[in-house]
Scaffold this active site. Structure first.
Site, PDB file in Angstrom:
ATOM      1  N   TRP A 103       0.822  -1.218   0.000  1.00 11.06           N
ATOM      2  CA  TRP A 103       0.000   0.000   0.000  1.00 11.06           C
ATOM      3  C   TRP A 103       0.847   1.254   0.000  1.00 11.06           C
ATOM      4  CZ3 TRP A 103      -4.388  -0.145  -2.078  1.00 11.06           C
ATOM      5  CH2 TRP A 103      -5.219  -1.261  -1.934  1.00 11.06           C
ATOM      6  N   ASP A 176      -1.667   6.374   6.456  1.00 12.14           N
ATOM      7  CA  ASP A 176      -2.747   5.562   5.885  1.00 12.14           C
ATOM      8  C   ASP A 176      -3.031   4.476   6.917  1.00 12.14           C
ATOM      9  OD1 ASP A 176      -4.383   3.784   4.615  1.00 12.14           O
ATOM     10  OD2 ASP A 176      -3.077   3.455   2.866  1.00 12.14           O
ATOM     11  N   LYS A 200     -12.604  -1.732   6.203  1.00 12.38           N
ATOM     12  CA  LYS A 200     -11.819  -2.718   6.941  1.00 12.38           C
ATOM     13  C   LYS A 200     -12.334  -2.813   8.383  1.00 12.38           C
ATOM     14  CE  LYS A 200      -9.463  -2.647   3.124  1.00 12.38           C
ATOM     15  NZ  LYS A 200      -8.242  -1.937   2.831  1.00 12.38           N
TER      16      LYS A 200
HETATM   17  C1  LIG Z   1      -7.765  -1.292   1.516  1.00 12.15           C
HETATM   18  C2  LIG Z   1      -6.668  -0.318   1.641  1.00 12.15           C
HETATM   19  C3  LIG Z   1      -6.532   0.757   0.754  1.00 12.15           C
HETATM   20  C4  LIG Z   1      -7.402   0.956  -0.479  1.00 12.15           C
HETATM   21  O1  LIG Z   1      -8.679   1.189  -0.223  1.00 12.15           O
HETATM   22  P1  LIG Z   1      -9.709   1.435  -1.433  1.00 12.15           P
HETATM   23  O2  LIG Z   1     -10.971   1.667  -0.697  1.00 12.15           O
HETATM   24  O3  LIG Z   1      -9.729   0.215  -2.286  1.00 12.15           O
HETATM   25  O4  LIG Z   1      -9.265   2.613  -2.176  1.00 12.15           O
HETATM   26  C5  LIG Z   1      -5.498   1.645   0.957  1.00 12.15           C
HETATM   27  N1  LIG Z   1      -4.635   1.493   1.973  1.00 12.15           N
HETATM   28  C6  LIG Z   1      -4.735   0.456   2.842  1.00 12.15           C
HETATM   29  C7  LIG Z   1      -3.754   0.330   3.938  1.00 12.15           C
HETATM   30  C8  LIG Z   1      -5.753  -0.475   2.702  1.00 12.15           C
HETATM   31  O5  LIG Z   1      -5.853  -1.502   3.543  1.00 12.15           O
END
Ligand SMILES: *Cc1c(COP(=O)(O)O)cnc(C)c1O
Length: 367
Positions: A103, A176, A200
């Protein structure tokens, strides 16, 4: 229900607290006597305003977000933030990136469209030098420093956020935290901006949470789309465009559930207990292994593999198939790494992890 509900280990969209789902089911046709389902309400009406304000207040309380940070509801997920952050914060200058997995790698690549990304450090499984923030190459001219505090695919988590100021570095830290928000406290003294897709640990897909220090607003590039401009969104209280109302409502229900569990501190203890149970089993197993250094293992996403001598990937496929019929769903590893992965977010009860470990024990004994 006659059959017990299966345990769902999906990395995202992921399992939700079952109480939240049944409350939402009961309110589907008529929210609290309003005669409307939440999906049918105007986002500016009294009913939705109540839902929205409660959700914001609960999130602020749960994460102990200080008053000088704004909480924004946005859309586009974490991937859109990979562009939205540099559009808002880079001023077209450079930005530091610490790449610990898939990511942060994606964030680093996307940022190059809007600014000059600097690769400050890159995780190396064979040499832990990168793990010491003192060794990072932080550019003094960088407008911000980006990390992914929990790498969902690789299963790598920062147990502590880096203190950039203590390293003599001034740029704000952007995290993030999509896949572990709400599973541990956040030290806001160390953070300028945090973002997370909801799907998540917070609720359904469609909602992105951005928590940003107020002094970082107002720096967006002129080309930044208005709906993605943090200041514009903040000024409109996240109603510049129609927000994802149903996802906000569901996230609000999850926040209430989190408070009933005892808040983030209690959920953090639960996450420690669940992840230790699983890692302890993996570490003593003859067939399963997890390759991540102990200090960097994620409490939320546990990738694991089967040794080649015990059947490798083919055996993993068999595992996924048999686990499904035992009521343990979505254990397949991410396509880029293979193997297996158990995502054990807040909504996964301890019993689910116990059931997984029991299943793994039987699977191993049969081999
Ligand atoms: C799932 C995830 C994303 C991407 O999320 P989207 O909703 O598909 O854009 C970005 N960063 C992390 C750490 C993630 O787990």
């Amino acid at each position: 229900m006659s059959q017990p509900r299966p345990y769902n280990f999906s990395a995202g969209p992921a399992t939700m607290p079952v109480e939240v789902l049944s409350e939402a089911a009961q309110e589907m046709l008529d929210w609290q006597g309003s005669g409307m389902g939440v999906m049918e309400m105007s986002h500016r009406g009294r009913e939705f305003t109540t839902i929205n304000e409660q959700a914001l207040q609960d999130l602020r309380e749960l994460l102990q977000v200080p008053e000088h940070f704004k909480i924004l509801w946005m859309q586009g997920g974490g991937i859109a933030q990979n562009a939205i952050v540099p559009l808002n914060l880079s001023c077209g200058d450079s930005a530091n990136f610490v790449v610990t997995g898939s990511w942060s790698q994606k964030s680093y690549q996307e940022a190059a469209k809007y600014c000059r990304p600097v690769l400050s450090a890159q995780r190396n499984p064979d040499d832990l030098e990168w793990a010491n923030p003192g060794t990072w190459h932080l550019s003094d001219t960088a407008a911000y420093t980006h990390i992914c505090s929990n790498e969902t695919i690789d299963g790598v988590e920062f147990q502590e956020l880096p203190d950039l100021l203590a390293l003599g570095h001034e740029s704000p830290l952007v995290i993030d935290c999509s896949s572990h928000i709400g599973s541990r406290s956040i030290n806001w003294n160390l953070v300028g901006c945090a973002f997370a897709g909801a799907q998540k640990n917070i609720g359904p897909a469609g909602l992105t949470v951005v928590i940003i220090r107020e002094d970082l607003l107002g720096r967006a590039l002129a080309t930044c789309p208005s709906a993605f401009n943090y200041s514009t969104v903040a000024k409109a209280n996240s109603m510049f465009n129609t927000p994802p109302t149903y996802s906000i409502y569901m996230a609000g229900k999850v926040f209430e559930w989190m408070k009933r569990q005892g808040g983030v501190a209690a959920l953090e203890q639960a996450a420690i207990a669940k992840s230790q149970l699983l890692y302890n089993f993996i570490d003593q197993s003859e067939i399963f292994y997890n390759p991540i250094d102990l200090a960097w293992r994620s409490r939320m996403n546990v990738p694991f593999f089967i040794h080649e001598r015990a059947g490798g990937q083919e055996r993993c496929n068999e595992f996924v198939y048999l686990a499904k019929s035992a009521g343990l769903l979505q254990l397949k590893g991410h396509s880029s790494v293979g193997g297996l992965r158990a995502s054990i977010y807040n909504a996964m009860p301890l019993e689910g992890v116990q059931a997984l470990v029991e299943f793994m024990r039987h699977f191993e004994a049969r081999s």
